[in-house]
Design a protein around this motif. Structure first.
Motif, PDB file in Angstrom:
ATOM      1  N   ALA A  93      38.441  42.480  36.622  1.00 43.56           N
ATOM      2  CA  ALA A  93      39.997  42.106  36.575  1.00 43.56           C
ATOM      3  C   ALA A  93      39.907  40.582  36.537  1.00 43.56           C
ATOM      4  O   ALA A  93      39.201  39.869  37.291  1.00 43.56           O
ATOM      5  CB  ALA A  93      40.780  42.545  37.341  1.00 43.56           C
ATOM      6  N   ALA A  94      40.937  39.969  35.970  1.00 43.59           N
ATOM      7  CA  ALA A  94      41.268  38.341  35.798  1.00 43.59           C
ATOM      8  C   ALA A  94      42.642  37.940  36.309  1.00 43.59           C
ATOM      9  O   ALA A  94      43.515  38.977  35.996  1.00 43.59           O
ATOM     10  CB  ALA A  94      40.798  37.998  34.365  1.00 43.59           C
ATOM     11  N   ARG A  95      42.721  37.034  36.872  1.00 45.51           N
ATOM     12  CA  ARG A  95      44.303  36.528  37.497  1.00 45.51           C
ATOM     13  C   ARG A  95      44.191  34.934  37.201  1.00 45.51           C
ATOM     14  O   ARG A  95      43.111  34.425  37.011  1.00 45.51           O
ATOM     15  CB  ARG A  95      44.281  36.986  38.642  1.00 45.51           C
ATOM     16  N   SER A  96      45.313  34.337  37.462  1.00 48.49           N
ATOM     17  CA  SER A  96      45.338  32.930  37.656  1.00 48.49           C
ATOM     18  C   SER A  96      44.746  32.548  38.893  1.00 48.49           C
ATOM     19  O   SER A  96      44.693  33.206  39.957  1.00 48.49           O
ATOM     20  CB  SER A  96      46.993  32.501  37.848  1.00 48.49           C
ATOM     21  N   ARG A  97      44.320  31.320  38.826  1.00 47.13           N
ATOM     22  CA  ARG A  97      43.413  30.714  39.988  1.00 47.13           C
ATOM     23  C   ARG A  97      44.503  30.261  41.142  1.00 47.13           C
ATOM     24  O   ARG A  97      44.062  29.598  42.238  1.00 47.13           O
ATOM     25  CB  ARG A  97      42.622  29.714  39.586  1.00 47.13           C
ATOM     26  N   ARG A  98      45.791  30.104  40.833  1.00 47.45           N
ATOM     27  CA  ARG A  98      46.788  29.544  41.659  1.00 47.45           C
ATOM     28  C   ARG A  98      46.729  30.125  42.973  1.00 47.45           C
ATOM     29  O   ARG A  98      46.775  29.501  44.151  1.00 47.45           O
ATOM     30  CB  ARG A  98      48.174  29.504  41.116  1.00 47.45           C
ATOM     31  N   ILE A  99      46.331  31.706  42.980  1.00 53.03           N
ATOM     32  CA  ILE A  99      46.360  32.131  44.273  1.00 53.03           C
ATOM     33  C   ILE A  99      44.816  31.804  44.905  1.00 53.03           C
ATOM     34  O   ILE A  99      44.051  32.444  44.117  1.00 53.03           O
ATOM     35  CB  ILE A  99      46.805  33.569  44.358  1.00 53.03           C
ATOM     36  N   LEU A 100      44.793  31.288  45.861  1.00 55.28           N
ATOM     37  CA  LEU A 100      43.221  31.155  46.069  1.00 55.28           C
ATOM     38  C   LEU A 100      42.365  32.352  46.453  1.00 55.28           C
ATOM     39  O   LEU A 100      41.652  32.453  46.046  1.00 55.28           O
ATOM     40  CB  LEU A 100      43.384  30.354  47.372  1.00 55.28           C
ATOM     41  N   ARG A 101      43.147  33.624  47.122  1.00 56.03           N
ATOM     42  CA  ARG A 101      42.440  34.414  47.358  1.00 56.03           C
ATOM     43  C   ARG A 101      43.546  35.583  47.601  1.00 56.03           C
ATOM     44  O   ARG A 101      44.363  35.662  48.467  1.00 56.03           O
ATOM     45  CB  ARG A 101      41.737  34.155  48.954  1.00 56.03           C
ATOM     46  N   THR A 102      43.123  36.719  47.131  1.00 50.94           N
ATOM     47  CA  THR A 102      43.831  37.879  47.250  1.00 50.94           C
ATOM     48  C   THR A 102      43.212  39.397  46.944  1.00 50.94           C
ATOM     49  O   THR A 102      42.096  39.124  45.977  1.00 50.94           O
ATOM     50  CB  THR A 102      44.909  37.872  46.141  1.00 50.94           C
ATOM     51  N   MET A 103      43.361  40.114  47.862  1.00 51.76           N
ATOM     52  CA  MET A 103      42.900  41.499  47.523  1.00 51.76           C
ATOM     53  C   MET A 103      43.752  42.548  46.862  1.00 51.76           C
ATOM     54  O   MET A 103      43.252  43.739  46.668  1.00 51.76           O
ATOM     55  CB  MET A 103      42.395  41.926  48.857  1.00 51.76           C
ATOM     56  N   SER A 104      44.832  42.203  46.300  1.00 53.74           N
ATOM     57  CA  SER A 104      45.698  43.205  45.795  1.00 53.74           C
ATOM     58  C   SER A 104      45.614  43.198  44.259  1.00 53.74           C
ATOM     59  O   SER A 104      45.532  42.196  43.446  1.00 53.74           O
ATOM     60  CB  SER A 104      47.148  42.407  45.894  1.00 53.74           C
ATOM     61  N   GLN A 105      45.574  44.419  43.932  1.00 56.89           N
ATOM     62  CA  GLN A 105      45.410  44.554  42.253  1.00 56.89           C
ATOM     63  C   GLN A 105      46.669  44.080  41.564  1.00 56.89           C
ATOM     64  O   GLN A 105      46.500  43.846  40.499  1.00 56.89           O
ATOM     65  CB  GLN A 105      45.081  46.023  42.144  1.00 56.89           C
ATOM     66  N   TYR A 106      47.803  43.927  42.124  1.00 60.43           N
ATOM     67  CA  TYR A 106      49.073  43.631  41.495  1.00 60.43           C
ATOM     68  C   TYR A 106      49.060  42.231  41.450  1.00 60.43           C
ATOM     69  O   TYR A 106      49.761  41.562  40.641  1.00 60.43           O
ATOM     70  CB  TYR A 106      50.034  43.988  42.368  1.00 60.43           C
ATOM     71  N   ASP A 107      48.153  41.433  41.652  1.00 58.47           N
ATOM     72  CA  ASP A 107      47.902  40.017  41.442  1.00 58.47           C
ATOM     73  C   ASP A 107      47.043  39.688  40.197  1.00 58.47           C
ATOM     74  O   ASP A 107      46.903  38.576  39.828  1.00 58.47           O
ATOM     75  CB  ASP A 107      47.520  39.142  42.644  1.00 58.47           C
ATOM     76  N   TYR A 108      46.363  40.772  39.698  1.00 62.41           N
ATOM     77  CA  TYR A 108      45.400  40.574  38.793  1.00 62.41           C
ATOM     78  C   TYR A 108      46.140  41.085  37.381  1.00 62.41           C
ATOM     79  O   TYR A 108      46.861  41.904  37.088  1.00 62.41           O
ATOM     80  CB  TYR A 108      44.025  41.532  38.709  1.00 62.41           C
ATOM     81  N   ASP A 109      46.237  40.343  36.419  1.00 59.61           N
ATOM     82  CA  ASP A 109      46.790  40.340  35.140  1.00 59.61           C
ATOM     83  C   ASP A 109      46.050  41.319  33.722  1.00 59.61           C
ATOM     84  O   ASP A 109      46.734  41.720  33.159  1.00 59.61           O
ATOM     85  CB  ASP A 109      47.300  39.065  34.693  1.00 59.61           C
ATOM     86  N   TYR A 110      44.793  40.843  33.957  1.00 58.37           N
ATOM     87  CA  TYR A 110      43.777  41.384  32.949  1.00 58.37           C
ATOM     88  C   TYR A 110      42.758  42.351  33.406  1.00 58.37           C
ATOM     89  O   TYR A 110      42.231  42.065  34.518  1.00 58.37           O
ATOM     90  CB  TYR A 110      43.325  40.415  32.007  1.00 58.37           C
ATOM     91  N   TRP A 111      42.617  43.425  32.896  1.00 58.57           N
ATOM     92  CA  TRP A 111      41.635  44.509  33.438  1.00 58.57           C
ATOM     93  C   TRP A 111      40.827  45.167  32.276  1.00 58.57           C
ATOM     94  O   TRP A 111      41.187  45.107  31.007  1.00 58.57           O
ATOM     95  CB  TRP A 111      42.415  45.610  33.655  1.00 58.57           C
ATOM     96  N   GLY A 112      39.384  45.149  32.704  1.00 56.04           N
ATOM     97  CA  GLY A 112      38.569  45.821  31.959  1.00 56.04           C
ATOM     98  C   GLY A 112      38.700  47.485  31.790  1.00 56.04           C
ATOM     99  O   GLY A 112      39.481  47.874  32.483  1.00 56.04           O
ATOM    100  N   GLN A 113      37.965  47.914  31.145  1.00 61.60           N
ATOM    101  CA  GLN A 113      38.184  49.429  30.857  1.00 61.60           C
ATOM    102  C   GLN A 113      37.392  50.355  31.964  1.00 61.60           C
ATOM    103  O   GLN A 113      37.523  51.419  32.062  1.00 61.60           O
ATOM    104  CB  GLN A 113      37.400  49.942  29.451  1.00 61.60           C
ATOM    105  N   GLY A 114      36.554  49.697  32.806  1.00 60.42           N
ATOM    106  CA  GLY A 114      35.803  50.445  33.824  1.00 60.42           C
ATOM    107  C   GLY A 114      34.477  50.918  33.462  1.00 60.42           C
ATOM    108  O   GLY A 114      34.266  51.504  32.230  1.00 60.42           O
ATOM    109  N   THR A 115      33.446  50.772  34.554  1.00 64.04           N
ATOM    110  CA  THR A 115      32.067  51.540  34.444  1.00 64.04           C
ATOM    111  C   THR A 115      32.078  52.308  35.306  1.00 64.04           C
ATOM    112  O   THR A 115      32.025  52.186  36.672  1.00 64.04           O
ATOM    113  CB  THR A 115      31.010  50.484  33.933  1.00 64.04           C
ATOM    114  N   GLN A 116      31.398  53.383  35.251  1.00 62.26           N
ATOM    115  CA  GLN A 116      31.178  54.535  36.359  1.00 62.26           C
ATOM    116  C   GLN A 116      29.727  54.149  37.059  1.00 62.26           C
ATOM    117  O   GLN A 116      28.783  53.986  36.391  1.00 62.26           O
ATOM    118  CB  GLN A 116      30.979  56.085  35.587  1.00 62.26           C
ATOM    119  N   VAL A 117      29.873  54.237  38.426  1.00 62.09           N
ATOM    120  CA  VAL A 117      28.859  53.939  39.318  1.00 62.09           C
ATOM    121  C   VAL A 117      28.686  55.369  39.792  1.00 62.09           C
ATOM    122  O   VAL A 117      29.613  55.855  40.862  1.00 62.09           O
ATOM    123  CB  VAL A 117      28.941  52.796  40.152  1.00 62.09           C
ATOM    124  N   THR A 118      27.625  56.068  40.039  1.00 58.82           N
ATOM    125  CA  THR A 118      27.136  57.172  40.619  1.00 58.82           C
ATOM    126  C   THR A 118      25.981  57.190  41.592  1.00 58.82           C
ATOM    127  O   THR A 118      24.824  56.836  41.128  1.00 58.82           O
ATOM    128  CB  THR A 118      27.260  58.578  39.878  1.00 58.82           C
TER     129      THR A 118
END
Length: 121
Positions: A93-118
């Motif tokens: 995921a990608a987001r603005s660099r204005r927030i120095l550090r966040t663990m919240s998914q809601y602060d991210y604006d763009y998402w990839g499609q996902g890749t499975q790890v088993t």
């Protein structure tokens, strides 16, 4: 910006994988990047982030490493000492660099499609 994650697969416990996330359509260096994961029946959770520094969830600290190559418009997640509980779909995921550090998914604006790890035990 569009994100394309790759590198997932099946690995035995104790093994390693490296995920990649290629970005296009934006100025990659202007974004902070993160990796999240979602296991079946669970909520999406933060794994690692990189802005001016790197930071990790407690569950992966010391085992995973996030890095970026701005020349290649790519962010990586090196995963070592994998455990069965690391099994999930991993998203970049990608987001603005204005927030120095966040663990919240809601602060991210763009998402990839996902890749499975088993990870098998």
């Amino acid at each position: 910006v569009q994100l394309q994650a790759s590198g997932g697969g099946l690995v035995q416990a104790g093994g390693s994988l490296r995920l990649s996330c290629a970005a296009s359509g934006g100025t990659f260096s202007s974004y902070a990047m993160g990796w999240f994961r979602q296991a079946p029946g669970k909520e999406r959770e933060f794994v690692a982030g990189i802005n001016y520094r790197t930071y990790y969830s407690d569950s992966v600290k010391g085992r995973f490493a996030i890095s970026r190559d701005n020349a290649k418009n790519t962010v990586y997640l090196q995963m070592d000492s994998l455990k069965p509980e690391d099994t999930a779909v991993y998203y970049c995921a990608a987001r603005s660099r204005r927030i120095l550090r966040t663990m919240s998914q809601y602060d991210y604006d763009y998402w990839g499609q996902g890749t499975q790890v088993t990870v098998s035990s």
